[in-house]
Design an enzyme around this catalytic site. Sequence first.
Site, PDB file in Angstrom:
ATOM      1  N   HIS A   1      10.081  -4.388   4.094  1.00  0.00           N
ATOM      2  CA  HIS A   1      10.578  -3.008   4.077  1.00  0.00           C
ATOM      3  C   HIS A   1      10.888  -2.519   5.476  1.00  0.00           C
ATOM      4  O   HIS A   1      10.286  -2.959   6.451  1.00  0.00           O
ATOM      5  CB  HIS A   1       9.656  -2.029   3.344  1.00  0.00           C
ATOM      6  CG  HIS A   1       8.265  -1.776   3.868  1.00  0.00           C
ATOM      7  ND1 HIS A   1       7.327  -2.749   4.096  1.00  0.00           N
ATOM      8  CD2 HIS A   1       7.623  -0.607   4.145  1.00  0.00           C
ATOM      9  CE1 HIS A   1       6.185  -2.208   4.485  1.00  0.00           C
ATOM     10  NE2 HIS A   1       6.337  -0.902   4.536  1.00  0.00           N
TER      11      HIS A   1
ATOM     12  N   HIS B   1       0.813  -1.228   0.000  1.00  0.00           N
ATOM     13  CA  HIS B   1       0.000   0.000   0.000  1.00  0.00           C
ATOM     14  C   HIS B   1       0.847   1.279   0.000  1.00  0.00           C
ATOM     15  O   HIS B   1       0.422   2.326   0.458  1.00  0.00           O
ATOM     16  CB  HIS B   1      -0.972  -0.015   1.190  1.00  0.00           C
ATOM     17  CG  HIS B   1      -0.310  -0.009   2.537  1.00  0.00           C
ATOM     18  ND1 HIS B   1      -0.871  -0.593   3.649  1.00  0.00           N
ATOM     19  CD2 HIS B   1       0.876   0.500   2.964  1.00  0.00           C
ATOM     20  CE1 HIS B   1      -0.063  -0.425   4.673  1.00  0.00           C
ATOM     21  NE2 HIS B   1       1.005   0.233   4.293  1.00  0.00           N
TER      22      HIS B   1
ATOM     23  N   HIS C   1      -1.466   4.797   9.744  1.00  0.00           N
ATOM     24  CA  HIS C   1      -0.075   5.203  10.003  1.00  0.00           C
ATOM     25  C   HIS C   1      -0.066   6.499  10.809  1.00  0.00           C
ATOM     26  O   HIS C   1       0.344   7.550  10.311  1.00  0.00           O
ATOM     27  CB  HIS C   1       0.683   5.382   8.699  1.00  0.00           C
ATOM     28  CG  HIS C   1       0.707   4.160   7.818  1.00  0.00           C
ATOM     29  ND1 HIS C   1      -0.366   3.741   7.069  1.00  0.00           N
ATOM     30  CD2 HIS C   1       1.693   3.258   7.569  1.00  0.00           C
ATOM     31  CE1 HIS C   1      -0.047   2.648   6.395  1.00  0.00           C
ATOM     32  NE2 HIS C   1       1.188   2.331   6.685  1.00  0.00           N
TER      33      HIS C   1
ATOM     34  N   GLU D   1       3.806  -5.579   8.687  1.00  0.00           N
ATOM     35  CA  GLU D   1       2.489  -5.322   8.068  1.00  0.00           C
ATOM     36  C   GLU D   1       1.899  -6.593   7.440  1.00  0.00           C
ATOM     37  O   GLU D   1       0.693  -6.698   7.262  1.00  0.00           O
ATOM     38  CB  GLU D   1       2.596  -4.220   6.999  1.00  0.00           C
ATOM     39  CG  GLU D   1       2.843  -2.836   7.573  1.00  0.00           C
ATOM     40  CD  GLU D   1       2.896  -1.734   6.512  1.00  0.00           C
ATOM     41  OE1 GLU D   1       2.761  -0.566   6.888  1.00  0.00           O
ATOM     42  OE2 GLU D   1       3.091  -2.027   5.308  1.00  0.00           O
TER      43      GLU D   1
HETATM   44  C1  DHB Z   1       6.537   3.295   2.610  1.00  0.00           C
HETATM   45  C2  DHB Z   1       5.834   2.104   2.691  1.00  0.00           C
HETATM   46  C3  DHB Z   1       4.771   1.958   3.578  1.00  0.00           C
HETATM   47  O1  DHB Z   1       4.062   0.813   3.756  1.00  0.00           O
HETATM   48  C4  DHB Z   1       4.390   3.017   4.353  1.00  0.00           C
HETATM   49  O2  DHB Z   1       3.314   2.869   5.135  1.00  0.00           O
HETATM   50  C5  DHB Z   1       5.096   4.221   4.300  1.00  0.00           C
HETATM   51  C6  DHB Z   1       6.174   4.344   3.422  1.00  0.00           C
HETATM   52  C7  DHB Z   1       7.667   3.470   1.661  1.00  0.00           C
HETATM   53  O3  DHB Z   1       8.041   2.526   0.964  1.00  0.00           O
HETATM   54  O4  DHB Z   1       8.183   4.553   1.542  1.00  0.00           O
HETATM   55 FE    FE Z   2       2.513   0.945   5.570  1.00  0.00          FE
END
Ligand code: DHB
Ligand code: FE
Length: 288
Positions: free
Chosen positions: A197, A12, A59, A244
């Site tokens: 990530h 997302h 978030h 997540e």
């Molecule tokens: C990014 C990815 C995410 O899931 C998020 O909530 C905020 C930033 C990113 O890749 O920058």
């Molecule tokens: Fe996220």
Amino acid sequence: MARITASVYTSHIPAIGAALDQGKTQEPYWQPVFQGYEFSKTWMQQNKPDVIFLVYNDHATAFDLDFIPTFAIGTAASYAPADEGWGPRPVPTVQGHPELAAHIAHSVIQQDFDLTIVNKMPVDHGLTVPLSLMCGQPPASDFHWPCPVIPLAVNVVQYPVPSGQRCFNLGQAIRRAVETYDDDLNVHIWGTGGMSHQLQGPRAGLINKAFDNAFLDQLIADPAAAARIPHIDYVREAGSEGIELVMWLIARGAMADVAGGKPPRVAHRFYHVPASNTAVGHLILENT
Ligand code: DHB
Ligand code: FE
């Protein structure tokens, strides 16, 4: 009776929303990402649900450190796109389904899950980016999403976070709740976020293709085993934000095979690195 016919899983990433809103989808960096969703947009038109039950995480947009619900179900009539610092995304207000949401809240709480009921909740990229990826950008002349959405916000930001096992069990309770709703509704359940990530600290930028693809394989073929992955393994292998992925287990737990039915059909599978700081993962599973 209402039935869950399919589940959708997708990252997302907020930068995807910005790329869409600023008309950058054909730029060389973004083209391969959006290419992976061409099938999905056609599939959505051909398999249009009556309601989407959309599992995502907030978030620090609707909730902050004052108030941290583990599982928050939206029972409102509508949800405004949130201002995440650059103004709200230019996408339609999300319409809810208060009747089905209230029924699911009742049923799932009676099945011993302590949901928080939320009637006012601006929705951030966690919810609007998956809608954009799957539905495309609604034209100004017809400015609405294709169907109502019931948001379920999961806390994966502030520890302690729920385990994958609890998420998987919650998905099973949601399926039972949907199947005890009288109206004939075609319901999709979506799990969003992931894949690997990490946005902060010395490991910022971490991506683990081997973990991601093994997770996709296991989520499809043996979700009960995927549910046993402890949270520390997500953090070690997939980075701090890789946690997540537990939200995908809620959607997977709601599929028919988990309750003794037939295995789902994999309608679509896509994986691409990089997009912003993350790996993009995407699956569509259909109950058969
Ligand atoms: C990014 C990815 C995410 O899931 C998020 O909530 C905020 C930033 C990113 O890749 O920058
Ligand atoms: Fe996220």
